[in-house]
Design a protein around this motif. Structure first.
Motif, PDB file in Angstrom:
ATOM      1  N   UNK A 182       0.803  -1.212   0.000  1.00 42.18           N
ATOM      2  CA  UNK A 182       0.000   0.000   0.000  1.00 42.18           C
ATOM      3  C   UNK A 182       0.835   1.259   0.000  1.00 42.18           C
ATOM      4  N   UNK A 183       2.060   1.142   0.578  1.00 41.38           N
ATOM      5  CA  UNK A 183       2.935   2.320   0.616  1.00 41.38           C
ATOM      6  C   UNK A 183       3.322   2.780  -0.783  1.00 41.38           C
ATOM      7  N   UNK A 184       3.287   1.860  -1.734  1.00 44.67           N
ATOM      8  CA  UNK A 184       3.617   2.227  -3.112  1.00 44.67           C
ATOM      9  C   UNK A 184       2.470   2.992  -3.786  1.00 44.67           C
ATOM     10  N   UNK A 185       1.311   2.915  -3.176  1.00 44.29           N
ATOM     11  CA  UNK A 185       0.137   3.571  -3.764  1.00 44.29           C
ATOM     12  C   UNK A 185      -0.547   4.365  -2.663  1.00 44.29           C
ATOM     13  N   UNK A 186       0.251   5.231  -2.017  1.00 45.07           N
ATOM     14  CA  UNK A 186      -0.215   5.917  -0.807  1.00 45.07           C
ATOM     15  C   UNK A 186      -1.454   6.750  -1.045  1.00 45.07           C
ATOM     16  N   UNK A 187      -1.601   7.274  -2.230  1.00 45.31           N
ATOM     17  CA  UNK A 187      -2.761   8.134  -2.509  1.00 45.31           C
ATOM     18  C   UNK A 187      -4.064   7.374  -2.396  1.00 45.31           C
ATOM     19  N   UNK A 188      -4.032   6.089  -2.703  1.00 48.74           N
ATOM     20  CA  UNK A 188      -5.248   5.277  -2.658  1.00 48.74           C
ATOM     21  C   UNK A 188      -5.281   4.331  -1.461  1.00 48.74           C
ATOM     22  N   UNK A 189      -4.443   4.586  -0.455  1.00 50.58           N
ATOM     23  CA  UNK A 189      -4.357   3.672   0.674  1.00 50.58           C
ATOM     24  C   UNK A 189      -5.697   3.486   1.367  1.00 50.58           C
ATOM     25  N   UNK A 190      -6.297   4.559   1.814  1.00 43.20           N
ATOM     26  CA  UNK A 190      -7.554   4.437   2.550  1.00 43.20           C
ATOM     27  C   UNK A 190      -8.681   3.968   1.650  1.00 43.20           C
ATOM     28  N   UNK A 191      -8.615   4.322   0.391  1.00 38.77           N
ATOM     29  CA  UNK A 191      -9.709   3.994  -0.518  1.00 38.77           C
ATOM     30  C   UNK A 191      -9.668   2.541  -0.965  1.00 38.77           C
ATOM     31  N   UNK A 192      -8.463   2.036  -1.252  1.00 36.95           N
ATOM     32  CA  UNK A 192      -8.353   0.688  -1.800  1.00 36.95           C
ATOM     33  C   UNK A 192      -7.704  -0.294  -0.830  1.00 36.95           C
ATOM     34  N   UNK A 193      -6.464  -0.002  -0.442  1.00 30.04           N
ATOM     35  CA  UNK A 193      -5.736  -0.964   0.370  1.00 30.04           C
ATOM     36  C   UNK A 193      -6.351  -1.132   1.754  1.00 30.04           C
ATOM     37  N   UNK A 194      -6.780  -0.045   2.348  1.00 34.39           N
ATOM     38  CA  UNK A 194      -7.393  -0.166   3.664  1.00 34.39           C
ATOM     39  C   UNK A 194      -8.656  -0.993   3.633  1.00 34.39           C
ATOM     40  N   UNK A 195      -9.483  -0.782   2.611  1.00 37.95           N
ATOM     41  CA  UNK A 195     -10.724  -1.544   2.497  1.00 37.95           C
ATOM     42  C   UNK A 195     -10.424  -3.027   2.248  1.00 37.95           C
ATOM     43  N   UNK A 196      -9.473  -3.311   1.357  1.00 33.95           N
ATOM     44  CA  UNK A 196      -9.129  -4.699   1.062  1.00 33.95           C
ATOM     45  C   UNK A 196      -8.546  -5.402   2.283  1.00 33.95           C
ATOM     46  N   UNK A 197      -7.678  -4.704   3.021  1.00 34.99           N
ATOM     47  CA  UNK A 197      -7.066  -5.308   4.203  1.00 34.99           C
ATOM     48  C   UNK A 197      -8.116  -5.621   5.269  1.00 34.99           C
ATOM     49  N   UNK A 198      -8.952  -4.622   5.561  1.00 36.86           N
ATOM     50  CA  UNK A 198      -9.986  -4.822   6.575  1.00 36.86           C
ATOM     51  C   UNK A 198     -10.987  -5.884   6.128  1.00 36.86           C
ATOM     52  N   UNK A 199     -11.357  -5.861   4.839  1.00 37.54           N
ATOM     53  CA  UNK A 199     -12.306  -6.851   4.325  1.00 37.54           C
ATOM     54  C   UNK A 199     -11.740  -8.262   4.367  1.00 37.54           C
ATOM     55  N   UNK A 200     -10.453  -8.423   4.052  1.00 39.57           N
ATOM     56  CA  UNK A 200      -9.830  -9.748   4.105  1.00 39.57           C
ATOM     57  C   UNK A 200      -9.793 -10.281   5.527  1.00 39.57           C
ATOM     58  N   UNK A 201      -9.462  -9.408   6.476  1.00 41.81           N
ATOM     59  CA  UNK A 201      -9.436  -9.815   7.895  1.00 41.81           C
ATOM     60  C   UNK A 201     -10.816 -10.314   8.339  1.00 41.81           C
ATOM     61  N   UNK A 202     -11.850  -9.537   8.060  1.00 40.59           N
ATOM     62  CA  UNK A 202     -13.200  -9.946   8.453  1.00 40.59           C
ATOM     63  C   UNK A 202     -13.637 -11.209   7.732  1.00 40.59           C
ATOM     64  N   UNK A 203     -13.282 -11.333   6.471  1.00 41.06           N
ATOM     65  CA  UNK A 203     -13.693 -12.493   5.677  1.00 41.06           C
ATOM     66  C   UNK A 203     -13.063 -13.770   6.215  1.00 41.06           C
ATOM     67  N   UNK A 204     -11.770 -13.736   6.523  1.00 44.30           N
ATOM     68  CA  UNK A 204     -11.084 -14.922   7.046  1.00 44.30           C
ATOM     69  C   UNK A 204     -11.656 -15.308   8.401  1.00 44.30           C
TER      70      UNK A 204
END
Length: 492
Positions: free
Chosen positions: A57-79
């Motif tokens: 996500x650090x490589x795409x910091x501009x979209x961190x909260x929009x994309x990486x944060x959602x994917x990370x949180x969603x993966x955690x909840x899904x697992x």
């Protein structure tokens, strides 16, 4: 006495227990262990998700909260949701054989599938990272921590702690067998603390192999509610009728006890047993053992790929071992012997030579010193074994060339022990069932004591593998083989 330890009531206490005194078994360890597993799984998932999200996500910091944060949180909840839905945290399965890892694997596979479908729906380009990196990493860490926790739990059980109190109900002979099995395998977590028999009597008066007989079969529910047993193990007896078992199940409702009914087919378990309701009657359906089909194809592919990888990894070690064998004694490095494989077909097995040249011819002269069980010929201090051969046998290094047998298809990585032709010729119809599958480089025999096992126990383990084979069981056996080899128990 430590917290979590359970003590069987003495015979003199039977009257006090029967009179209504409440024994409160310390079962806090079950909830503590479950909480530990949940916390470990959650922490492992969070660490993997945070590491991947932060690094990429650090490589795409501009979209961190929009994309990486959602994917990370969603993966955690899904697992975590998949683990909960698959009952991967259910207390009866924690620390209990391959079923725990089967549920864990099924949960993570479900999470990967849902992630893939979600990625397609959202047209996300980053979803592959979470499917092919995050989920496998979570699987590796969670399975490792589960295995380490299980080792700790098994150690506690061997010391008499973390055991579930069991009330066994059935005929004295079948209950006696159950008591013997629970004592032989304490890691399974059962301790029979009381017995109910048809007449309220045991073989030794008011005891059965040191366990107090507390009443008749009709008294089971009362003792469970009064004394707090966690498991009611119902073994076979003519006095058990369908109505009687139904009433017992009803009477146990509302208690903390789990009712377990031992089937007549004691050695059939795992994926072959299914409970179906037909016309309102619960039936135990036993499916046919799998000797062909898709799963066997998968097993064959895994065998050959695994053998090829292991041969590449162990090539330097095998060259060193071969050189040591040549330097230690006269003769070649490899030993070839005829063995019997699937469907009774003979094949040539490859091993590193561990004996002097002409050892086969000297066997008859040592026949009166045989220490092997049943049809096996074994000597703990065999004079034919070379110095290097002793070390190779202790750590099973002499069996590494059998990977070539696996590669060409005459053997499998996991299966029964390959017998000699003279052994196979003496088999009865029952024992010949072990020839329905390919022999294995390792198996239940290898991880359970090898040459120290009685002949009947070795055959029982081989037949159990034939009846209950599964990919999950193969995985567990391969995992446990490493520990068996390092300990060297029964290798001579």
């Amino acid at each position: 006495m430590q917290q979590g330890e359970l003590v069987s009531p003495l015979p003199s206490e039977r009257g006090r227990l029967a009179s209504g005194a409440i024994r409160r078994p310390a079962i806090d360890w079950e909830q503590r262990y479950r909480r530990t597993v949940i916390v470990s799984d959650t922490a492992a998932t969070a660490v993997v998700v945070a590491a991947i999200g932060s690094f990429f996500g650090a490589r795409d910091a501009a979209n961190w909260h929009e994309k990486w944060g959602i994917l990370a949180f969603g993966t955690e909840l899904l697992v975590l949701g998949a683990l909960a839905m698959s009952r991967a945290w259910a207390p009866p399965t924690l620390g209990q054989g391959a079923e725990e890892f089967r549920r864990l694997g099924r949960s993570l596979f479900t999470a990967a599938v849902v992630l893939a479908l979600g990625g397609i729906a959202l047209t996300s380009r980053n979803i592959k990272l979470w499917i092919f990196v995050a989920i496998p990493a979570i699987a590796l860490i969670t399975m490792t921590e589960r295995y380490l926790l299980r080792l700790w739990l098994h150690k506690q059980r061997k010391e008499g702690q973390c055991l579930r109190p069991v009330l066994a109900a059935g005929s004295p002979a079948t209950v006696r067998d159950l008591i013997a099995r629970t004592r032989k395998f304490p890691h399974l977590g059962w301790r029979v603390e009381a017995v109910c028999t048809p007449d309220g009597l045991g073989i030794d008066g008011d005891q059965l192999d040191g366990v107090p007989v507390v009443g008749r079969l009709t008294d089971v529910a009362g003792h469970v509610r009064r004394d707090g047993y966690r498991v009611v193990a119902v073994t076979s007896d003519p006095d058990w009728s369908p109505d009687g078992l139904q009433r017992l199940a009803w009477n146990l409702e509302g208690s903390d006890a789990e009712m377990v009914v031992a089937p007549v087919l004691m050695e059939v378990a795992g994926p072959r047993l299914h409970v179906d309701a037909v016309l309102g009657i619960p039936l135990l359906r036993v499916s046919m053992p799998t000797f062909s089909g898709g799963r066997r194809v998968v097993k064959g592919v895994v065998d050959r790929l695994g053998a090829a990888v292991l041969l590449l990894l162990f090539a330097p070690l095998m060259m060193l071992v071969g050189l040591l064998v040549l330097m230690d004694s006269r003769g070649g490095a490899l030993y070839r012997q005829r063995r019997v494989g699937k469907d009774g077909r003979e094949f040539t097995i490859f091993k590193f030579r561990t004996m002097v040249v002409g050892a086969d011819a000297a066997r008859d002269a040592l026949a009166d010193r045989n220490e092997g069980a049943g049809l096996l010929f074994k000597l703990r201090r065999d004079p034919r074994v070379t110095r290097v051969g002793t070390v190779l046998r202790r750590y099973s290094l002499d069996e590494l060339p059998q990977l070539f047998n696996v590669l060409i298809g005459s053997m499998s990585l996991v299966g029964p022990r390959p017998p000699l032709p003279e052994e196979s010729a003496a088999y009865g119809p029952d024992i010949r069932r072990r020839l329905l599958v390919k022999p294995g480089l390792t198996g239940l025999w290898q991880i359970s004591g090898r040459s120290d096992l009685p002949w009947e126990e070795a055959i029982r383990l081989d037949l159990r593998y034939v009846e209950d084979w599964s990919l999950a069981l193969d995985t567990v056996i391969l995992w446990k083989t490493l520990r068996a080899v390092l300990h060297g128990q029964g290798a001579y």
